[in-house]
Scaffold this active site. Sequence first.
Site, PDB file in Angstrom:
ATOM      1  N   GLY A   1     -84.488   6.009 -22.740  1.00 35.60           N
ATOM      2  CA  GLY A   1     -83.590   7.118 -22.979  1.00 35.60           C
ATOM      3  C   GLY A   1     -82.789   7.008 -24.249  1.00 35.60           C
ATOM      4  O   GLY A   1     -83.199   7.479 -25.309  1.00 35.60           O
ATOM      5  N   ARG A   2     -81.606   6.391 -24.147  1.00 34.91           N
ATOM      6  CA  ARG A   2     -80.670   6.394 -25.272  1.00 34.91           C
ATOM      7  C   ARG A   2     -81.250   5.831 -26.563  1.00 34.91           C
ATOM      8  O   ARG A   2     -80.915   6.289 -27.660  1.00 34.91           O
ATOM      9  CB  ARG A   2     -79.397   5.645 -24.874  1.00 34.91           C
ATOM     10  CG  ARG A   2     -78.472   6.466 -23.986  1.00 34.91           C
ATOM     11  CD  ARG A   2     -77.459   5.603 -23.273  1.00 34.91           C
ATOM     12  NE  ARG A   2     -78.069   4.817 -22.210  1.00 34.91           N
ATOM     13  CZ  ARG A   2     -77.406   3.969 -21.431  1.00 34.91           C
ATOM     14  NH1 ARG A   2     -76.110   3.782 -21.613  1.00 34.91           N
ATOM     15  NH2 ARG A   2     -78.012   3.306 -20.468  1.00 34.91           N
TER      16      ARG A   2
ATOM     17  N   TYR B   1     -80.205  16.350  -7.582  1.00 38.02           N
ATOM     18  CA  TYR B   1     -80.475  17.765  -7.810  1.00 38.02           C
ATOM     19  C   TYR B   1     -81.257  18.348  -6.630  1.00 38.02           C
ATOM     20  O   TYR B   1     -81.425  17.692  -5.616  1.00 38.02           O
ATOM     21  CB  TYR B   1     -81.160  17.942  -9.158  1.00 38.02           C
ATOM     22  CG  TYR B   1     -80.273  17.468 -10.298  1.00 38.02           C
ATOM     23  CD1 TYR B   1     -79.045  18.078 -10.540  1.00 38.02           C
ATOM     24  CD2 TYR B   1     -80.632  16.384 -11.093  1.00 38.02           C
ATOM     25  CE1 TYR B   1     -78.198  17.622 -11.549  1.00 38.02           C
ATOM     26  CE2 TYR B   1     -79.795  15.929 -12.107  1.00 38.02           C
ATOM     27  CZ  TYR B   1     -78.583  16.551 -12.325  1.00 38.02           C
ATOM     28  OH  TYR B   1     -77.749  16.096 -13.317  1.00 38.02           O
TER      29      TYR B   1
ATOM     30  N   GLN C   1     -89.630  18.790 -17.876  1.00 36.29           N
ATOM     31  CA  GLN C   1     -89.089  18.424 -16.574  1.00 36.29           C
ATOM     32  C   GLN C   1     -88.464  19.655 -15.915  1.00 36.29           C
ATOM     33  O   GLN C   1     -87.520  20.243 -16.456  1.00 36.29           O
ATOM     34  CB  GLN C   1     -88.031  17.328 -16.692  1.00 36.29           C
ATOM     35  CG  GLN C   1     -87.570  16.834 -15.322  1.00 36.29           C
ATOM     36  CD  GLN C   1     -86.344  15.946 -15.389  1.00 36.29           C
ATOM     37  OE1 GLN C   1     -85.269  16.419 -15.732  1.00 36.29           O
ATOM     38  NE2 GLN C   1     -86.499  14.677 -15.053  1.00 36.29           N
TER      39      GLN C   1
ATOM     40  N   ARG D   1     -90.528  12.684 -10.264  1.00 29.27           N
ATOM     41  CA  ARG D   1     -89.519  11.638 -10.473  1.00 29.27           C
ATOM     42  C   ARG D   1     -88.675  11.484  -9.222  1.00 29.27           C
ATOM     43  O   ARG D   1     -88.200  12.480  -8.649  1.00 29.27           O
ATOM     44  CB  ARG D   1     -88.626  12.020 -11.648  1.00 29.27           C
ATOM     45  CG  ARG D   1     -87.702  10.906 -12.127  1.00 29.27           C
ATOM     46  CD  ARG D   1     -86.740  11.407 -13.186  1.00 29.27           C
ATOM     47  NE  ARG D   1     -86.320  10.354 -14.095  1.00 29.27           N
ATOM     48  CZ  ARG D   1     -85.234  10.395 -14.847  1.00 29.27           C
ATOM     49  NH1 ARG D   1     -84.430  11.453 -14.802  1.00 29.27           N
ATOM     50  NH2 ARG D   1     -84.932   9.406 -15.645  1.00 29.27           N
TER      51      ARG D   1
END
Length: 357
Positions: free
Chosen positions: A314-315, A178, A98, A225
């Site tokens: 994810g987690r 971002y 990414q 994304r």
Amino acid sequence: MPDLFEPVTVGKWTLNNRIAMAPMTRNRAGIAGVPRDITATYYRQRATAGLIITEGVQPSAAGQGYLNTPGLHTPQQIEGWRRVADAVHEEGGRIVVQLMHTGRIAHPDNKDGHETVAPSAIAAPGEIFTAHGLMPHPVPRALETAEVASVIGEYAHAARSAVEAGLDGVELHSANGYLLHQFLAPSTNRRSDAYGGSATARARFAVEVAHAVAEAIGGERVGIRISPAVNLHGAVEDDPAETAATYRVLLDGIAPLGLAYLHTIGDPSSPLLEDLRARFGGPLIVNDGWEPVTDENTARRRVRTGQADLVAVGRAFIANPDLVRRWQNHAPVNEADAATFYGGDTRGYIDYPTLTD
């Protein structure tokens, strides 16, 4: 009906299943942003994911935001990522990196004094963790119009570097506040040139980055994304009509590129995300967000009902290197230790037990 554990074709790749490992910052890069041996181990352990999307990786020194994050713009960094790519491929996995230029979500202390740039000279809210503790986000320097092309070139160079390292492709991080998202959001983009002031102008930078990267390595190696109206890090999109207009310009602008996938954050059944998926016309990776944690039942439902081609997790992947096997066998899963998410050593990184341990 498709099943979560069926293969799927995405871009150039035939993936073994429809579970993607979501990109997650772990702050464990070595000196000068070089991935370490433990990073190769970390991704090797999780190579049964259909697709690994790495932690955010800066395409330039100025693009770094957080402490100890990896880059992909120097020969040493390329070699570090080569070790990661080789490790994943030896296990039969696929991995894309990414590309994340953090823009104003940064501090010079985290990147050897390099300046912070953004669409506009507006400081991000809150503070950022540095080697000297929590510090306010500084006011970034607004990029001059003539400079934008060089930043686009940094993305293209990083993409070529990813392919040189043997990685399968790249994901453009145009979400979560971002740099690419900072150009999209009216709260962070107050420009009056060709890159701000209207939906078309705000989307231009992301469209041009996608075109440059697709030209550099082929659109079939590139994902993107987005997180419309998620409103993180002060990138606020609170006008539904303006938000929809901006993202429609973005998706229409990248539609001809034949990108590998679109990766969305949010409820995929929302009218806007359904519209953007249709405009994209290719594979969709869905990430529900942060709460609740995506579990096996949710992931299965997203794929079975056609809401997603893949589900980003994810987690659960942090705590379960063998997550795919656990879900296939309806086995119990480990709980993630949040205290070890960011920074540190091997603890909470490569020491989670698997079913065979």
